[in-house]
Write a protein that holds these residues in place. Structure first.
Motif, mmCIF file in Angstrom:
data_model
loop_
_atom_site.group_PDB
_atom_site.id
_atom_site.type_symbol
_atom_site.label_atom_id
_atom_site.label_comp_id
_atom_site.label_asym_id
_atom_site.label_seq_id
_atom_site.Cartn_x
_atom_site.Cartn_y
_atom_site.Cartn_z
ATOM 1 N N SER A 197 42.936 -3.693 -31.954
ATOM 2 C CA SER A 197 43.000 -4.544 -30.770
ATOM 3 C C SER A 197 42.856 -3.739 -29.490
ATOM 4 O O SER A 197 43.066 -2.528 -29.464
ATOM 5 C CB SER A 197 44.331 -5.306 -30.746
ATOM 6 N N VAL A 198 42.527 -4.479 -28.432
ATOM 7 C CA VAL A 198 42.273 -3.916 -27.114
ATOM 8 C C VAL A 198 43.080 -4.682 -26.080
ATOM 9 O O VAL A 198 43.192 -5.911 -26.157
ATOM 10 C CB VAL A 198 40.770 -4.023 -26.775
ATOM 11 N N PHE A 199 43.642 -3.943 -25.112
ATOM 12 C CA PHE A 199 44.228 -4.585 -23.940
ATOM 13 C C PHE A 199 43.110 -4.796 -22.940
ATOM 14 O O PHE A 199 42.369 -3.867 -22.626
ATOM 15 C CB PHE A 199 45.314 -3.691 -23.313
ATOM 16 N N TRP A 200 42.971 -6.016 -22.450
ATOM 17 C CA TRP A 200 42.048 -6.332 -21.352
ATOM 18 C C TRP A 200 42.896 -6.647 -20.136
ATOM 19 O O TRP A 200 43.913 -7.338 -20.249
ATOM 20 C CB TRP A 200 41.208 -7.559 -21.666
ATOM 21 N N SER A 201 42.472 -6.219 -18.982
ATOM 22 C CA SER A 201 43.189 -6.535 -17.747
ATOM 23 C C SER A 201 42.851 -7.961 -17.301
ATOM 24 O O SER A 201 42.390 -8.198 -16.195
ATOM 25 C CB SER A 201 42.840 -5.532 -16.646
ATOM 26 N N PHE A 202 43.081 -8.904 -18.187
ATOM 27 C CA PHE A 202 42.990 -10.337 -17.894
ATOM 28 C C PHE A 202 44.433 -10.807 -17.888
ATOM 29 O O PHE A 202 45.071 -10.881 -18.931
ATOM 30 C CB PHE A 202 42.166 -11.052 -18.963
ATOM 31 N N ILE A 203 44.942 -11.085 -16.707
ATOM 32 C CA ILE A 203 46.379 -11.261 -16.522
ATOM 33 C C ILE A 203 46.690 -12.685 -16.062
ATOM 34 O O ILE A 203 46.008 -13.215 -15.185
ATOM 35 C CB ILE A 203 46.885 -10.219 -15.505
ATOM 36 N N ILE A 231 54.746 -12.385 -16.843
ATOM 37 C CA ILE A 231 53.372 -11.971 -16.555
ATOM 38 C C ILE A 231 52.867 -11.248 -17.800
ATOM 39 O O ILE A 231 53.514 -10.313 -18.289
ATOM 40 C CB ILE A 231 53.305 -11.049 -15.334
ATOM 41 N N VAL A 232 51.719 -11.704 -18.322
ATOM 42 C CA VAL A 232 51.176 -11.116 -19.545
ATOM 43 C C VAL A 232 49.719 -10.725 -19.359
ATOM 44 O O VAL A 232 49.020 -11.259 -18.504
ATOM 45 C CB VAL A 232 51.303 -12.077 -20.757
ATOM 46 N N GLY A 233 49.284 -9.779 -20.186
ATOM 47 C CA GLY A 233 47.889 -9.363 -20.238
ATOM 48 C C GLY A 233 47.330 -9.657 -21.618
ATOM 49 O O GLY A 233 48.047 -9.613 -22.623
ATOM 50 N N LEU A 234 46.062 -9.939 -21.670
ATOM 51 C CA LEU A 234 45.371 -10.332 -22.893
ATOM 52 C C LEU A 234 45.221 -9.171 -23.874
ATOM 53 O O LEU A 234 44.896 -8.051 -23.485
ATOM 54 C CB LEU A 234 43.976 -10.854 -22.526
ATOM 55 N N ILE A 235 45.448 -9.464 -25.143
ATOM 56 C CA ILE A 235 45.145 -8.549 -26.240
ATOM 57 C C ILE A 235 44.053 -9.227 -27.067
ATOM 58 O O ILE A 235 44.165 -10.406 -27.403
ATOM 59 C CB ILE A 235 46.376 -8.284 -27.131
ATOM 60 N N THR A 236 42.992 -8.491 -27.360
ATOM 61 C CA THR A 236 41.864 -9.076 -28.085
ATOM 62 C C THR A 236 41.360 -8.120 -29.160
ATOM 63 O O THR A 236 41.598 -6.913 -29.086
ATOM 64 C CB THR A 236 40.714 -9.424 -27.107
ATOM 65 N N SER A 237 40.642 -8.668 -30.117
ATOM 66 C CA SER A 237 40.007 -7.834 -31.139
ATOM 67 C C SER A 237 38.559 -7.517 -30.756
ATOM 68 O O SER A 237 37.871 -6.808 -31.488
ATOM 69 C CB SER A 237 40.055 -8.524 -32.503
ATOM 70 N N GLN A 238 38.105 -8.011 -29.623
ATOM 71 C CA GLN A 238 36.751 -7.733 -29.130
ATOM 72 C C GLN A 238 36.729 -6.343 -28.517
ATOM 73 O O GLN A 238 37.144 -6.149 -27.384
ATOM 74 C CB GLN A 238 36.345 -8.780 -28.088
ATOM 75 N N ILE A 239 36.239 -5.376 -29.272
ATOM 76 C CA ILE A 239 36.334 -3.984 -28.834
ATOM 77 C C ILE A 239 35.055 -3.443 -28.196
ATOM 78 O O ILE A 239 34.997 -2.283 -27.822
ATOM 79 C CB ILE A 239 36.763 -3.075 -30.012
ATOM 80 N N LYS A 240 34.057 -4.271 -28.036
ATOM 81 C CA LYS A 240 32.796 -3.828 -27.422
ATOM 82 C C LYS A 240 32.829 -4.068 -25.914
ATOM 83 O O LYS A 240 33.464 -4.999 -25.436
ATOM 84 C CB LYS A 240 31.615 -4.571 -28.032
ATOM 85 N N GLY A 241 32.110 -3.230 -25.194
ATOM 86 C CA GLY A 241 31.945 -3.422 -23.758
ATOM 87 C C GLY A 241 33.211 -3.201 -22.949
ATOM 88 O O GLY A 241 33.466 -3.919 -21.988
ATOM 89 N N LEU A 242 33.998 -2.206 -23.330
ATOM 90 C CA LEU A 242 35.235 -1.944 -22.610
ATOM 91 C C LEU A 242 34.959 -1.327 -21.253
ATOM 92 O O LEU A 242 34.056 -0.506 -21.097
ATOM 93 C CB LEU A 242 36.141 -1.009 -23.415
ATOM 94 N N GLY A 243 35.764 -1.720 -20.279
ATOM 95 C CA GLY A 243 35.661 -1.169 -18.937
ATOM 96 C C GLY A 243 36.811 -0.221 -18.655
ATOM 97 O O GLY A 243 37.685 0.002 -19.504
ATOM 98 N N ILE A 244 36.850 0.292 -17.451
ATOM 99 C CA ILE A 244 37.868 1.263 -17.060
ATOM 100 C C ILE A 244 39.268 0.656 -17.024
ATOM 101 O O ILE A 244 40.265 1.366 -17.122
ATOM 102 C CB ILE A 244 37.506 1.913 -15.711
ATOM 103 N N THR A 245 39.369 -0.656 -16.919
ATOM 104 C CA THR A 245 40.678 -1.316 -16.894
ATOM 105 C C THR A 245 41.058 -1.902 -18.251
ATOM 106 O O THR A 245 41.995 -2.696 -18.355
ATOM 107 C CB THR A 245 40.722 -2.421 -15.828
#
Length: 115
Positions: free
Chosen positions: A73-79, A43-57
């Motif tokens: 980079s940013v962790f996004w809760s896209f799993i 099970i993995v979560g997305l790492i992205t360089s898109q740092i705008k518009g971050l949410g609480i997750t």
């Protein structure tokens, strides 16, 4: 290859936000060694360089440079769940503080099932 929670990987990540197809991108392993001992996937979560518009997750990684990532980079809760047989390459490991922050994001993203 043994996998551990917090490992950073380069994986073929399925499309998101209306984008179809697969894109090679970084991801962090969220599943535990116990999960890996009984399941053929990770099970993995997305790492992205898109740092705008971050949410609480979502979480902006503090130690991205020493973790094996090339850019901020940013962790996004896209799993997603991926088979271990996928084209997976280990690129690093999250720091302790980044791992703890990602765990907090996951707790917020997934509601506990009340009895």
């Amino acid at each position: 290859m043994p996998f551990n929670a917090g490992d950073l990987l380069s994986v073929d990540f399925p499309g998101f936000s209306g984008v179809t197809g697969i894109k090679r991108r970084p991801a962090v392993i969220l599943s535990s060694s116990t999960y890996h001992s009984i399941r053929p996937d990770i099970i993995v979560g997305l790492i992205t360089s898109q740092i705008k518009g971050l949410g609480i997750t979502d979480y902006a990684l503090q130690d991205w440079a020493t973790s094996g990532l090339r850019v901020a980079s940013v962790f996004w809760s896209f799993i997603v769940t991926l088979p271990v047989s996928s084209n997976i390459m280990r690129i690093g490991q999250l720091s302790k503080r980044d791992r703890e922050a990602v765990q907090s994001c996951i707790k917020v993203a997934f509601a506990a099932l009340d009895p």
